[in-house]
Design an enzyme around this catalytic site. Structure first.
Site, short mmCIF file in Angstrom:
data_model
loop_
_atom_site.label_atom_id
_atom_site.label_comp_id
_atom_site.label_asym_id
_atom_site.label_seq_id
_atom_site.Cartn_x
_atom_site.Cartn_y
_atom_site.Cartn_z
CG ASP A 1 46.70 36.91 47.49
OD1 ASP A 1 46.97 36.82 48.28
OD2 ASP A 1 45.88 37.53 46.71
CB SER B 1 43.27 43.30 49.36
OG SER B 1 42.96 42.49 50.72
#
EC number: 3.4.-.-
Length: 716
Positions: free
Chosen positions: A466, A188
């Protein structure tokens, strides 16, 4: 006990489903949770105690951005596991990102960090980010103190760490970079960090894996919800879109105060502001990010939400008594014809929200308004040492953006969150907490490459489902790429947020877990990292003695007849520079020089500039329009890419390498002035083409065998 703690820490990290705007009650709870974790970290994690290294608070003393400057240092926390280490193995650093490092500790035992450390006989490390957990450079979180919380300062922390780290109990080894290969992993935000580190500090970090890495800062990140809209169960998405239509048609388009009041009262949220109300209703769909392939750490809220709102049965007797009010709301929201179908779905949604959110609020002694409110100027002005929640908002308000809106969605898209959630609402925290009224300066992040970031031994691994995919290199707006060992580019189908990061203990695996696609990706990551290690070269800055580090430690050992030329010294501390050695016979020097020169010629032929990329701050200049590679392709850098090496730069690199070889085997006593050119030329030697790379390796092996009589050890 250790396994239970690991599970709990992973669960905390995984299930924190983020609303587009975090209510104040959650910000407050986040600070309390962080303080508690730091206080009990030594007791809970006895197997992996926290260590600290002193890091400069300010790495940029000449930048006006950080005035007034300071020369002080702070204690940055890290954890490590050396149980797999054998001399010559790499240091694998998992970047902690925008959270306390405790939440990452389980990865030392299971998951990709542990797997890579085991596969390479390396050391697994978790490095905490400045201003998170217990790594606090300043005594509070005021604007003045937070001026040192920037992307470039955080990147410099990691570089400093790798160049200076001494692991307790392993002091007899020099484990600093670049002598020891340091390889990064991050997920991330941390995935973006490690990608930037590989391109900005290529002389320090040998490789990096960016998992779900966000490399493109976007102010209005409405695209967050696109993978959810496209990839989540479509019956759940369709029902959610109907709810959003009803809410927006009543509050935005209807402008009927009585109907708006009835809508809010149906949910028991009559006193909330319109935007806070819409924000609370998004809590179900935003749970998508916290889902994981491992049921033990996967967030449960999303599938509970979907299961209940798609049911055609009334699941809550209490809410079923509100059919008349719910029907009026459905009709006022423009879905009267679908009322029979939507009615149980809407009332089940009311029941689910009461159970999942409002009951939790009342259990904490808070009213719904206190629990879900995001407007409290007095709270936002608090900036003492307990207000750790301020760190990440400071970063996204100043640099990263990522304000997740419904209003930004194009008109032809039915959003999954309300258009009431707009930029003024999502940026309110920036104004109230920090006095920031301008959009985030995303250029401070995007200068590192954004969608076009690319480098040798920089891997990108993303999930096809995602929500953060659209802020990384697999975004719809990014260019398409192929994958290779040198530049892995992997998209995991039906995976969400850095699903390759976590793992299971051997006794926890089943026929279904981990899923086959996760096992394959993690095995591929171990494979290409091992391949990267096979070509690890380091020319010692002090002695120019090449140090062979890694090959004999891999599972696939080199042939025995090669190893005599690659014996690593036990220590480089007192090593003598080859340039200072006097050959016993001039003929040895001449033959050594000739042999080294021949190896360079071989490398020059095999490794001509096919798609070379120069390290940052190198000798390369903008190529002229007349420059072409040996395949006749124009050499012109793409926007955001490292500069393409020109033929001239490549030739200079090989000349400097040749001069280094000459000076190493003859009588030139001082070659300090050639140091930079030598180090740069080493990177130029390596082509992106596998066959050429193999030829390069063979040429250096040839040089190693020729110069064995001079005790020159080359690391490949």
């Amino acid at each position: 006990m250790v396994k239970l703690t690991a599970c709990l820490l992973l669960l905390v990290a995984a299930v924190q489903a983020k609303l587009p705007v975090t209510p104040i009650s959650q910000l407050r709870a986040e600070s309390h949770r962080n303080k508690a974790l730091v206080a009990r970290s030594q007791d809970v994690n006895a197997a992996f105690p926290a260590h600290t290294i002193q890091i400069p608070i300010d790495h940029f003393p000449k930048s006006s951005r950080y005035e007034p400057h300071t020369t002080e240092k702070f204690n940055l926390r890290y954890w490590f596991d050396a149980s797999h280490y054998k001399e010559g193995g790499p240091v694998i650093i998992l970047h902690g990102g925008e959270t306390s490092g405790e939440g990452r500790i389980p990865f030392l035992q299971k998951g990709i960090l542990a797997q890579l450390a085991q596969a390479t006989n390396g050391i697994g490390v978790i490095m905490e980010h400045r201003y998170y957990g217990g790594s606090l450079p300043t005594p509070d979180f005021s604007n003045k103190s937070l001026r040192f919380l920037t992307t470039e300062q955080a990147l410099a922390d990691t570089a400093y760490f790798s160049k200076n780290i001494k692991f307790p109990g392993l002091e007899k080894y020099n484990l600093t970079a670049p002598g020891t290969a340091h390889i990064l992993y991050g997920g991330s935000y941390a995935g973006g960090q490690v990608a930037f580190l590989r391109t900005q500090y290529p002389d320090i970090f040998w490789g990096a894996i960016s998992s779900s890495g966000v490399t493109k800062a976007i102010y209005d990140y409405w695209q967050y919800f696109e993978p959810i809209r496209q990839e989540a169960p479509q019956d759940c998405v369709h029902v959610t879109q109907n709810f959003v239509d009803i809410v927006d048609n009543i509050i935005i388009n209807g402008k009927n105060a009585n109907t708006t009041r009835e809508l809010k009262n149906l949910f028991g949220l009559g006193r909330l502001r319109d935007a806070d109300f819409a924000n609370a209703l998004s809590s179900g769909i935003t749970g998508w990010q916290s889902t994981n392939w491992d049921p033990a750490i996967s967030g449960k809220s999303f599938y509970q939400y979907c299961g209940e709102i798609t049911s055609d049965r009334y699941l809550y007797p209490v809410t079923a008594q509100q059919k008349a009010s719910a029907k009026r709301i459905i009709e006022a929201g423009g879905h009267g014809r679908e009322a029979p179908e939507i009615l149980p779905q809407l009332l089940n949604f009311v029941g689910w929200l009461n159970k999942s959110t409002l009951e939790s609020c009342s259990g904490q002694g808070q009213t719904a308004e206190e629990c879900l409110n995001s407007y409290d100027e007095a709270f936002y002005k608090q900036d003492n040492a307990d207000q750790s929640w301020r760190a990440w908002p400071w970063q996204y308000c100043n640099e990263w953006g990522y304000l997740q809106t419904g209003s930004g969605a194009p008109k032809n898209i039915r959003p999954v969150i309300s258009r009431l959630i707009d930029l003024p609402y999502t940026s309110n925290i920036c104004k109230q907490a920090f006095g920031i009224t301008k959009p985030s300066n995303v250029d401070l992040v995007n200068k590192y490459g954004a969608f076009d970031i690319e480098y040798d031994r920089l891997a990108f691994v993303d999930g096809g489902s995602d929500p953060w995919k659209e802020a990384g290199v697999h975004a719809t707006a990014a260019r398409k790429r192929g994958t290779s060992t040198n530049k892995p580019f992997i998209l995991i189908p039906d995976a969400v947020h850095h699903w390759d990061e976590n793992g299971l203990y051997p006794n926890e695996t089943t026929a279904e877990l981990p899923p086959q696609r996760i096992k394959e990706v993690q095995a591929e990551e171990a494979r290409f990292v091992k391949e990267w290690m096979k070509v690890h070269i380091y020319i010692d800055h002090q002695t120019f003695t090449g140090i062979r580090k890694n090959l004999s430690l891999m599972n696939d050992e080199l042939p025995a007849h090669v190893l005599p030329f690659l014996v690593p010294p036990t220590s480089t501390k007192n090593a003598v520079s080859p340039s200072h050695e006097q050959p016993a016979d001039p003929r040895i020097a001449i033959s050594s020089w000739a042999c080294a020169g021949l190896s360079v010629v071989v490398a020059r032929i095999c490794c001509s500039p096919i798609g070379y990329r120069c390290p940052s701050r190198d000798l390369a200049a903008q190529p002229s329009k007349s420059k072409k590679d040996r395949r006749g392709q124009q050499l012109s850098p793409a926007a955001g890419d490292p500069i393409v090496c020109t033929g001239l730069t490549t030739r200079l690199g090989f000349v400097s390498f040749l001069v280094f070889a000459f000076s190493s085997f003859t009588f030139i006593p001082d070659i300090e002035t050639l140091k930079a050119a030598v180090l740069r030329s080493g990177e130029v030697l390596w082509s992106h083409d596998a066959a050429a790379e193999c030829c390069c390796v063979l040429s250096v092996l040839f040089a190693a065998s020729c110069t064995e009589s001079r005790k020159l050890r080359l690391d490949i």
